[in-house]
Scaffold this active site. Sequence first.
Site, PDB file in Angstrom:
ATOM      1  CB  CYS A 274     -26.694  74.119 -82.745  1.00 29.05           C
ATOM      2  SG  CYS A 274     -27.857  72.980 -81.806  1.00 29.05           S
ATOM      3  CG  HIS A 406     -24.723  69.598 -82.354  1.00 29.06           C
ATOM      4  ND1 HIS A 406     -24.844  70.978 -82.170  1.00 29.06           N
ATOM      5  CD2 HIS A 406     -23.747  69.355 -83.141  1.00 29.06           C
ATOM      6  CE1 HIS A 406     -23.841  71.539 -82.744  1.00 29.06           C
ATOM      7  NE2 HIS A 406     -23.198  70.569 -83.445  1.00 29.06           N
ATOM      8  CG  ASP A 427     -20.750  71.176 -86.003  1.00 29.77           C
ATOM      9  OD1 ASP A 427     -21.263  71.985 -85.163  1.00 29.77           O
ATOM     10  OD2 ASP A 427     -20.136  70.224 -85.297  1.00 29.77           O
TER      11      ASP A 427
END
Length: 493
Positions: A274, A406, A427
Amino acid sequence: MLLCELCGQALRTEPEMRRHLLRAHLEREPRCPLCSFSAPGYDELRAHVDSAHPEPGPGPAPAGSPPQCPFCGETGASGRQVEAHVRSRHGHLLDPPAPGNSQQLYECPMCDLVCANGQILQEHVDLHLEEHRFSEVDINVGGSLSDLELAQQIQNEEDRQQGLEEARREREEFQKLQRQYGLDSSGGYKQQSLKNMEREVARGRMQPSEYHKRKADMMESLAFGVDDGKTKTSGVIEALCRYYQNEIKDVRRVWLSTGVDHFHSSLGDRGWGCGYRNFQMLLSSLLRNGMYNDCLRDITLIPCIPKIQSMIEDAWKEGFDPQGASHFSNRLHGTKAWIGACEIYSLLTSLRLKCQIIDFHKPTGPLGTHPRLFEWVLSYYSSNRESGTKVVCTPKPPIYMQHQGHSRTIVGIEERKNRTLCLLIFDPGCPSQEMQKLLKQSNDDTSLKLLRKFVGSLKDKQYQIVAVDGELSPEEKVVRCQASQVFTAARIP
């Protein structure tokens, strides 16, 4: 069978008799078999036995210490009582066996006594062992130094065992963290891509021909260090601008960043990529802005994840964030290591991009919320809040946002008619097919749910953001590199 004249022991052969005499009577001071009396010679011992231990019958008890059975250790008030005990319980050891009846004899391993059967030998040996245990207790109780040494030995052993257990737990915890953060030797983006594609073929979800094509595309992408674009969705910001131009009943005003491409995780970085995908989003916006052309003149295409890893390693080599580099052992390429706000800051600053880290280190609102974070983002995007324009397409790049486990990208913020704030977030975990729904002209208010995050939606204990706002001169870059030797961030509150 032969009978020992000194103790009455029955022996089978003359050699056994000689050995018995040597061990039991010649090598040591003669001792009465019926009491604890020791004699200087065998004539004296025989006279003692005749006088002190006649055949059972009435007579005075001899004086001295209480006599003791030589076979089981039982004591009596007189020698006659012990003699009666010996003859009644152990008489078979004193009387010779019947002629022609051979008998196996048992020698005590701890002394020279020879017993007629195994049960008697076991009782005799048990007495030896019990006497040994009592002697150990007497020694320990009798000397305080022994107690102290024993206690110290026990403590040392407990400390050693505790140290081994702690070392084992630390080793297991370290290995767990290595696996969790991708720092083990299980390979990186390339290895995970190949492994997951092979798994897809084995499950029938991918044809072998598709596998070979995607493998070839990946190898070409890695060779040139550029992203293959297979997880990219472009045009979402422009679609949002058109969407907000219509009458939206709940939104009073909205601020959007410059154009941003969305990148989601692929088979090669699923579960750990991520941070890299958010950097790709941020870079896609910076490349659209002419004011950063000088800083990014060597970057024309979005780099792939292994290339981004190498770029961060280059920033470490320049001297940025030595503590962070040490945490990763100065190596990211070829691993599945997670990265965070510090690595993004080091990379951007090494490219001479002016940025800052803001640390919202604790909640600033009820129920663990972070309203100060929302207010900061509003201030970043809204240079002129009193403008009458409902949709403000700002020249500002998006914001990198990190929290535990995250990271995401903030691309804008809504001010609702009830004066509450709502972040618009890309996201990396959202797949392309979902993002592409936002490109349709028939968008309605429900399609924005995957982007909108209200104050009550962000309840992690801590958030860090990295915001870009200008470029650095070479001299300013050197100063920031030196300042990163001890990494600090602006803290709110």
